[in-house]
Write an enzyme that holds these catalytic residues in place. Structure first.
Site, PDB file in Angstrom:
ATOM      1  N   LYS A  91      -0.746   7.614  -6.260  1.00 51.08           N
ATOM      2  CA  LYS A  91      -0.687   6.186  -6.586  1.00 51.08           C
ATOM      3  C   LYS A  91      -0.950   5.934  -8.076  1.00 51.08           C
ATOM      4  CE  LYS A  91      -1.980   4.659  -1.895  1.00 51.08           C
ATOM      5  NZ  LYS A  91      -2.898   3.798  -1.096  1.00 51.08           N
ATOM      6  N   TYR A 138       5.441  -0.572   3.098  1.00 54.72           N
ATOM      7  CA  TYR A 138       4.224  -1.096   3.722  1.00 54.72           C
ATOM      8  C   TYR A 138       4.526  -2.240   4.700  1.00 54.72           C
ATOM      9  CZ  TYR A 138       1.058   1.706   0.798  1.00 54.72           C
ATOM     10  OH  TYR A 138       0.355   2.744   0.220  1.00 54.72           O
ATOM     11  N   THR A 191      -9.410   6.495   4.538  1.00 56.52           N
ATOM     12  CA  THR A 191      -8.739   5.520   3.678  1.00 56.52           C
ATOM     13  C   THR A 191      -9.613   5.035   2.520  1.00 56.52           C
ATOM     14  OG1 THR A 191      -7.379   4.750   5.524  1.00 56.52           O
ATOM     15  CG2 THR A 191      -7.598   3.255   3.656  1.00 56.52           C
ATOM     16  N   ARG A 206      -9.616  11.866  -1.601  1.00 56.63           N
ATOM     17  CA  ARG A 206     -10.236  10.554  -1.800  1.00 56.63           C
ATOM     18  C   ARG A 206     -11.746  10.663  -1.906  1.00 56.63           C
ATOM     19  NH1 ARG A 206      -6.471   7.660   2.800  1.00 56.63           N
ATOM     20  NH2 ARG A 206      -4.849   6.826   1.449  1.00 56.63           N
ATOM     21  N   ASN A 214      -7.180   4.023  -3.906  1.00 59.09           N
ATOM     22  CA  ASN A 214      -7.619   5.250  -3.224  1.00 59.09           C
ATOM     23  C   ASN A 214      -6.692   6.436  -3.452  1.00 59.09           C
ATOM     24  OD1 ASN A 214      -5.514   4.371  -1.718  1.00 59.09           O
ATOM     25  ND2 ASN A 214      -6.590   4.313   0.235  1.00 59.09           N
ATOM     26  N   HIS A 253      -1.171   8.272  -1.023  1.00 63.39           N
ATOM     27  CA  HIS A 253      -0.603   7.900   0.280  1.00 63.39           C
ATOM     28  C   HIS A 253      -0.040   9.151   0.928  1.00 63.39           C
ATOM     29  CE1 HIS A 253       1.900   6.044   3.373  1.00 63.39           C
ATOM     30  NE2 HIS A 253       2.814   6.947   3.015  1.00 63.39           N
ATOM     31  N   GLU A 263       9.805   7.248   5.512  1.00 63.06           N
ATOM     32  CA  GLU A 263       9.339   7.177   4.124  1.00 63.06           C
ATOM     33  C   GLU A 263      10.100   8.149   3.214  1.00 63.06           C
ATOM     34  OE1 GLU A 263       5.122   7.764   4.601  1.00 63.06           O
ATOM     35  OE2 GLU A 263       4.862   5.818   5.578  1.00 63.06           O
TER      36      GLU A 263
HETATM   37  P1  IDP Z   1      -3.939   4.922   4.735  1.00 64.03           P
HETATM   38  O1  IDP Z   1      -3.410   4.857   3.306  1.00 64.03           O
HETATM   39  O2  IDP Z   1      -5.154   5.804   4.813  1.00 64.03           O
HETATM   40  O3  IDP Z   1      -2.885   5.291   5.742  1.00 64.03           O
HETATM   41  P2  IDP Z   1      -3.710   2.189   5.672  1.00 64.03           P
HETATM   42  O4  IDP Z   1      -4.623   1.562   6.667  1.00 64.03           O
HETATM   43  O5  IDP Z   1      -2.329   2.543   6.135  1.00 64.03           O
HETATM   44  O6  IDP Z   1      -4.466   3.457   5.087  1.00 64.03           O
HETATM   45  O7  IDP Z   1      -3.631   1.193   4.438  1.00 64.03           O
HETATM   46  C1  IDP Z   1      -2.649   1.367   3.437  1.00 64.03           C
HETATM   47  C2  IDP Z   1      -3.303   1.157   2.086  1.00 64.03           C
HETATM   48  O8  IDP Z   1      -3.716  -0.192   1.966  1.00 64.03           O
HETATM   49  C3  IDP Z   1      -4.570   1.980   1.848  1.00 64.03           C
HETATM   50  O9  IDP Z   1      -4.316   3.295   1.424  1.00 64.03           O
HETATM   51  C4  IDP Z   1      -5.287   1.146   0.802  1.00 64.03           C
HETATM   52  O10 IDP Z   1      -4.717   1.379  -0.487  1.00 64.03           O
HETATM   53  C5  IDP Z   1      -4.931  -0.272   1.230  1.00 64.03           C
HETATM   54  N1  IDP Z   1      -5.957  -0.843   2.113  1.00 64.03           N
HETATM   55  C6  IDP Z   1      -6.099  -0.640   3.437  1.00 64.03           C
HETATM   56  N2  IDP Z   1      -7.129  -1.352   3.938  1.00 64.03           N
HETATM   57  C7  IDP Z   1      -7.641  -2.030   2.907  1.00 64.03           C
HETATM   58  C8  IDP Z   1      -8.734  -2.951   2.776  1.00 64.03           C
HETATM   59  O11 IDP Z   1      -9.425  -3.290   3.738  1.00 64.03           O
HETATM   60  N3  IDP Z   1      -8.974  -3.432   1.512  1.00 64.03           N
HETATM   61  C9  IDP Z   1      -8.223  -3.087   0.439  1.00 64.03           C
HETATM   62  N4  IDP Z   1      -7.192  -2.236   0.512  1.00 64.03           N
HETATM   63  C10 IDP Z   1      -6.912  -1.709   1.720  1.00 64.03           C
HETATM   64 MG    MG Z   2      -1.222   4.254   6.454  1.00 63.46          MG
END
Ligand code: IDP
Ligand code: MG
Length: 156
Positions: free
Chosen positions: A9, A49, A91, A102, A112, A115, A126
């Site tokens: 990212k 997304y 995450t 991470r 974070n 992806h 994807e």
């Molecule tokens: P993942 O990347 O571990 O699969 P997902 O739940 O699919 O996690 O969320 C996608 C992305 O959205 C995360 O990697 C993070 O950058 C962002 N994200 C997810 N939940 C939150 C949150 O509660 N606050 C801020 N950003 C979030």
């Molecule tokens: Mg995800």
């Protein structure tokens, strides 16, 4: 063999962590079959997304992902999708286990670093969004006979 879509990212690129993160995957034995630096346009971020549309963090997530270049990778290996997810960690940077990408490189919950596709269906979708057919390269690696036990025919 599975192929997974990884995005380093904007925070990973800006912080100069591309090489260190890619090295972890190479050291693990995953094969790089696609790689490029690109700026994600809002339309592509929205497709990528789509499942998160309507969530409170969605607008910020799209803004973040389109704010600066990313490195997209296609990584291939036995169980590559789950292997990469495990290496990424949970995450939220503040919660991710030490030893994961991470967990070791960040503390933010939204910035974070990385992806990774979370299922074979997501990986297929994807990879199609980020790479055209000719950009994914299948090639033999000399090291594969030491990365895997090939004595049975299929990589073990
Ligand atoms: P993942 O990347 O571990 O699969 P997902 O739940 O699919 O996690 O969320 C996608 C992305 O959205 C995360 O990697 C993070 O950058 C962002 N994200 C997810 N939940 C939150 C949150 O509660 N606050 C801020 N950003 C979030
Ligand atoms: Mg995800």
């Amino acid at each position: 063999m599975e192929t997974t879509l990884i995005i380093l990212k904007p925070d990973a690129v800006q912080r100069g962590l591309m090489g260190r993160v890619l090295s972890r995957f190479e050291e693990k034995g995953l094969q790089v079959v696609g790689a490029k630096l690109m700026l994600i346009r809002p339309e592509l971020a929205a497709k990528h997304y789509a499942d998160h549309q309507g969530k409170p963090f969605y607008d910020g997530l799209v803004k973040f992902m389109t704010s600066s270049p990313v490195m997209v990778l296609a990584l291939r290996g036995v169980g590559a999708i789950a292997v990469a997810r495990k290496m990424m960690g949970a995450t939220f940077g503040s919660k991710a286990e030490a030893g994961t990408i991470r967990g070791d490189f960040g503390v933010s919950n939204s910035f974070n670093l990385i992806h990774g596709s979370d299922s074979p269906e997501a990986a297929e979708k994807e990879l199609g969004l980020f790479f055209s057919d000719g950009e994914l390269l299948s090639y033999d690696r000399v090291i594969d006979s030491w990365v895997y036990d090939l004595s049975g025919g299929d990589p073990e």
